[in-house]
Write an enzyme that holds these catalytic residues in place. Structure first.
Site, PDB file in Angstrom:
ATOM      1  N   GLU A  12      -7.748   5.878  14.687  1.00  0.00           N
ATOM      2  CA  GLU A  12      -7.379   4.468  14.790  1.00  0.00           C
ATOM      3  C   GLU A  12      -6.691   4.203  16.121  1.00  0.00           C
ATOM      4  O   GLU A  12      -5.872   4.997  16.583  1.00  0.00           O
ATOM      5  CB  GLU A  12      -6.406   4.060  13.678  1.00  0.00           C
ATOM      6  CG  GLU A  12      -6.976   4.021  12.284  1.00  0.00           C
ATOM      7  CD  GLU A  12      -5.944   3.519  11.286  1.00  0.00           C
ATOM      8  OE1 GLU A  12      -4.968   2.844  11.706  1.00  0.00           O
ATOM      9  OE2 GLU A  12      -6.093   3.801  10.088  1.00  0.00           O
ATOM     10  N   ASN A  39      -5.016   8.057   3.440  1.00  0.00           N
ATOM     11  CA  ASN A  39      -4.794   7.383   4.720  1.00  0.00           C
ATOM     12  C   ASN A  39      -3.315   7.446   5.069  1.00  0.00           C
ATOM     13  O   ASN A  39      -2.465   7.020   4.276  1.00  0.00           O
ATOM     14  CB  ASN A  39      -5.209   5.913   4.639  1.00  0.00           C
ATOM     15  CG  ASN A  39      -5.018   5.176   5.944  1.00  0.00           C
ATOM     16  OD1 ASN A  39      -5.774   5.360   6.894  1.00  0.00           O
ATOM     17  ND2 ASN A  39      -3.999   4.324   6.002  1.00  0.00           N
ATOM     18  N   GLU A  40      -2.993   8.023   6.219  1.00  0.00           N
ATOM     19  CA  GLU A  40      -1.622   8.026   6.721  1.00  0.00           C
ATOM     20  C   GLU A  40      -0.605   8.413   5.636  1.00  0.00           C
ATOM     21  O   GLU A  40       0.282   7.634   5.270  1.00  0.00           O
ATOM     22  CB  GLU A  40      -1.257   6.656   7.304  1.00  0.00           C
ATOM     23  CG  GLU A  40      -2.038   6.308   8.548  1.00  0.00           C
ATOM     24  CD  GLU A  40      -1.605   4.995   9.181  1.00  0.00           C
ATOM     25  OE1 GLU A  40      -1.876   4.792  10.379  1.00  0.00           O
ATOM     26  OE2 GLU A  40      -0.996   4.157   8.466  1.00  0.00           O
ATOM     27  N   TRP A  93       2.862  -5.524  13.688  1.00  0.00           N
ATOM     28  CA  TRP A  93       4.079  -4.995  13.078  1.00  0.00           C
ATOM     29  C   TRP A  93       5.225  -4.794  14.061  1.00  0.00           C
ATOM     30  O   TRP A  93       6.290  -4.335  13.672  1.00  0.00           O
ATOM     31  CB  TRP A  93       3.785  -3.673  12.355  1.00  0.00           C
ATOM     32  CG  TRP A  93       2.818  -2.772  13.057  1.00  0.00           C
ATOM     33  CD1 TRP A  93       1.474  -2.675  12.827  1.00  0.00           C
ATOM     34  CD2 TRP A  93       3.102  -1.843  14.109  1.00  0.00           C
ATOM     35  NE1 TRP A  93       0.898  -1.740  13.664  1.00  0.00           N
ATOM     36  CE2 TRP A  93       1.880  -1.205  14.463  1.00  0.00           C
ATOM     37  CE3 TRP A  93       4.261  -1.460  14.780  1.00  0.00           C
ATOM     38  CZ2 TRP A  93       1.788  -0.230  15.448  1.00  0.00           C
ATOM     39  CZ3 TRP A  93       4.174  -0.487  15.764  1.00  0.00           C
ATOM     40  CH2 TRP A  93       2.945   0.113  16.077  1.00  0.00           C
ATOM     41  N   ARG A 126       0.853  -1.178   0.000  1.00  0.00           N
ATOM     42  CA  ARG A 126       0.000   0.000   0.000  1.00  0.00           C
ATOM     43  C   ARG A 126       0.897   1.239   0.000  1.00  0.00           C
ATOM     44  O   ARG A 126       2.116   1.124   0.120  1.00  0.00           O
ATOM     45  CB  ARG A 126      -0.954   0.012   1.196  1.00  0.00           C
ATOM     46  CG  ARG A 126      -0.266   0.223   2.536  1.00  0.00           C
ATOM     47  CD  ARG A 126      -1.263   0.221   3.679  1.00  0.00           C
ATOM     48  NE  ARG A 126      -0.688   0.846   4.870  1.00  0.00           N
ATOM     49  CZ  ARG A 126      -1.281   0.892   6.057  1.00  0.00           C
ATOM     50  NH1 ARG A 126      -2.474   0.349   6.213  1.00  0.00           N
ATOM     51  NH2 ARG A 126      -0.700   1.479   7.080  1.00  0.00           N
ATOM     52  N   HIS A 179      -3.506  -8.403  13.021  1.00  0.00           N
ATOM     53  CA  HIS A 179      -3.815  -7.128  13.676  1.00  0.00           C
ATOM     54  C   HIS A 179      -5.239  -7.230  14.210  1.00  0.00           C
ATOM     55  O   HIS A 179      -6.158  -7.650  13.507  1.00  0.00           O
ATOM     56  CB  HIS A 179      -3.695  -5.985  12.661  1.00  0.00           C
ATOM     57  CG  HIS A 179      -3.818  -4.611  13.261  1.00  0.00           C
ATOM     58  ND1 HIS A 179      -4.979  -4.155  13.850  1.00  0.00           N
ATOM     59  CD2 HIS A 179      -2.932  -3.596  13.347  1.00  0.00           C
ATOM     60  CE1 HIS A 179      -4.794  -2.914  14.269  1.00  0.00           C
ATOM     61  NE2 HIS A 179      -3.563  -2.554  13.985  1.00  0.00           N
TER      62      HIS A 179
END
Length: 660
Positions: free
Chosen positions: A310, A157-158, A318, A119, A361
């Site tokens: 989040e 996103n991020e 991770w 991603r 996760h």
């Protein structure tokens, strides 16, 4: 920084606390969607984020649009009373884009292409990427802008992509032309007389690619500024599209905590809602302090309520070893965020994935399902948030202490050729914030050029780079009666990373009572330096006082014996080493007391955190043992409904929210 100009978070919350998280139903058969809705309603979920990683589902081939599944989801959520934060899917382009348009892929500093299959594989400077991103954003906004379930837009996103490719190089040159105007000005700012680096043409300038030996630090600093600006251009382009369709709907993009690559002060001024992702390590005994730092910084960027976009309901995937959260910790850390200003408590993600890179996760619904501990604790938290929302939502937190932070100073100080690679800006920042947190002092964060007059105490853990405007601001703050305390290696360089004459700006030396800064003396790992009353670590400095200081603390022994380790001149303090944690806490607590700053409650046990939000008092037990806390007066605990007089007893990882 300017306040956001669009709708505020309150336009989305409307007196509630948003509770939910990223929902990725495209990973599941449609029959699961209705089961998800049942579980969401049981847990009190009132908000989900859709579409963050859905680009290949929405546009399976160039120009195609597959909106039917999203239509059904939008309707299902709205019919179920669950609001939708709709994301643009542009953080994760489909594989066909990289295959057909390799110019959209980012390139590392050593020339390697970052391929699709993960991603964030996009070049922020690629015209092709930007064109496709604008097109999918335009169609999403046109299709769903009028949908009654839409409550907020979530862009990308991020944002975290660096790119050193040819298209980024051309963009970098354009950015430099706008910044400097002429090559002479650029050569002067970059100090290119050193190592024969003078440029005779703009086309000769490259991004901060990997050279044979160390890179020009001013070039690297500008490349980091450029990268933040290019990512911001991507955000603003998509934001402006959705705003054109829905000017009444707030827009956000989620920050990563204390992320190196974005000037978040500038970014926050472009957002309607400031949001952050937060993942403290549950095994870290200082995880709560790490959370408090990020929460304080995000609240300060928002200048009011903010959104926890989040967090993890359990383990992440991770870290080297990914530990679950013990019973009660998820609730406690969520309430800590509310205490420090959050009006939204959300997660990645709703249902734990069964496939893909993040299948380990956690989700709000774990692999254990409805009967699992994770979901049962999520249900309890949902009930707590619904109970307290009318009393909490929209209320502001205030602080008498500001900690100063600037990304440009961080970027400049992180150069290859620095005096000590043991000195990391973010670690120093955390250490000073931790000392204040352990002294039970709530802090805001501020940029060094912000108006500081509202604060009794301003703390500068380390700002290697300070602009002239920032220095003038600090001087004016002290002259106006404020108390300032600065850590080592502050005020060394100007905005171009040019070392100021004397190794520290002359105005600051006069402010602190320093005649000469003879040498910096970095310390080896584990090495310490004795000072009167405490031990210093990490760093020390050979300072000569000018005789005007009102108070000094001297080094004892070694090369610096008798020289000042700490100086105070009027309301200005300079600390030339890093005191050990307890000593730094005690020093800052003493300085705060002298400035008229006191904890919310006196005599707090070490594991207790007490924070005011409006008139509400949050008392949080970060320990595993029950503890009784003195809270003078009579209060109503919003979590239990019980009346509390003079003291409250909290169990392990427990909390009370007290209203007078």
């Amino acid at each position: 920084m300017p306040k956001p100009q669009g709708p505020a978070l309150s336009d989305a919350t409307r007196g509630r606390l948003l509770f939910g998280g990223d929902y990725n139903p495209e990973q599941w058969p449609e029959e699961v969607w209705h089961e998800d809705v049942r579980l969401m309603k049981d847990a009190g979920v009132n908000s989900v984020t859709l579409g963050v990683f859905s680009w290949s589902r929405l546009e399976p081939e160039p120009g195609a649009r597959e909106f039917g599944w999203l239509d059904r989801l939008m309707d299902l959520m709205h019919d179920s009373g669950i609001g939708v934060v709709l994301a643009t899917p542009t953080s994760s382009p489909p594989p066909w884009m990289g295959r057909l348009h390799p110019d959209t892929l980012p390139v590392t500093e050593d020339g390697r292409t970052e391929w699709w299959g993960g991603r964030q594989h996009f070049s922020h400077s690629s015209a092709t990427y930007r064109r496709y991103a604008a097109a999918i954003t335009e169609d999403l906004a046109a299709r769903y802008g009028g949908h009654p379930g839409l409550t907020m837009w979530h862009i990308n996103n991020e944002y975290c992509t660096f790119d050193h490719g040819d298209e980024a190089a051309a963009s970098f040159r354009r950015w430099l032309r706008e910044r400097y105007g002429t090559l002479d000005a650029l050569n002067e700012a970059w100090g290119t007389a050193f190592w024969s680096q003078g440029y005779d043409t703009w086309d000769g300038i490259l991004p901060a690619r990997q050279p044979h030996y160390m890179r020009n630090p001013s070039q690297v600093l500008d490349f980091r500024r450029f990268t933040s600006d290019m990512l911001l251009e991507c955000f603003v382009a998509e934001r402006d599209i959705v705003r054109r369709h829905t000017p009444h709907i707030p827009v956000t993009s989620n920050f990563m905590p204390l992320w190196f690559g974005q000037d978040a002060w500038r970014w926050a001024g472009e957002e309607d809602v400031v949001s952050v992702d937060l993942y403290p390590d549950p095994r870290d005994p200082l995880g709560a302090q790490d959370g408090a730092l990020v929460q304080d910084m995000t609240r300060s960027q928002a200048r009011g309520p903010w959104m926890l976009m989040e967090q993890a309901a359990g383990p992440v995937n991770w870290r080297g070893v990914n530990h679950p959260k013990p019973r009660g910790l998820n609730r406690l850390w969520s309430l800590q965020a509310v205490a420090r200003g959050a009006d939204a408590v959300c997660y990645f993600q709703w249902r734990q994935s069964r496939q893909g890179a993040e299948k380990f996760h956690s989700g709000m619904v774990s692999h254990a399902g409805e009967q699992g501990r994770t979901y049962q604790e999520v249900k309890q938290l949902g009930a707590d948030l619904a109970r307290i929302a009318p009393e909490v939502s929209g209320r502001h937190s205030t602080a008498d202490v500001a900690v100063l932070h600037d990304w440009h100073a961080w970027w400049a100080g992180a150069q290859d050729g620095r005096l000590s690679h043991e000195v990391e800006h973010a670690d120093v920042l955390r250490t000073w914030h931790r000392a204040l947190w352990q002294a039970h002092l709530t802090t805001d964060f501020a940029h060094p050029e912000h108006d500081l007059t509202a604060y009794r105490l301003v703390v500068v853990p380390q700002l290697y780079l300070l602009t002239d405007a920032a220095i003038d601001n600090l001087l004016a703050y002290v002259r106006g009666g404020g108390t300032l305390v600065c850590g080592f290696l502050t005020g060394v360089a100007d905005q171009d990373d040019r070392v100021r004459e004397g190794g520290m700006d002359a105005r600051l030396r006069e402010l602190f009572g320093i005649r000469t800064l003879h040498e910096w003396w970095p310390l080896d790992p584990g090495e310490g330096v004795a000072c009167e009353g405490f031990r210093g670590t990490l760093w020390s400095e050979e300072l000569e006082a000018d005789g005007t200081a009102d108070e000094t603390v001297a080094y004892k022994g070694g090369e610096l014996d008798g020289l000042p380790a700490v100086l105070r001149k009027g309301g200005a303090w300079y600390v030339s080493t890093l005191p050990e944690p307890d000593a730094l806490r005690d020093l800052l607590a003493r300085i705060a007391t002298g400035a008229g700053v006191r904890p919310v409650l006196d005599g707090l046990p070490e594991q207790i955190e007490a924070v005011r939000r409006g008139e509400l008092l949050f008392v949080l037990n970060h320990g595993r043992e029950p503890v009784t806390v003195e809270v003078p007066g009579t209060h109503r605990d919003l979590l239990t409904g019980a009346d509390v007089t003079d003291r409250v007893t909290l169990g392990r990882y427990d909390a009370a929210i007290l209203r007078p």
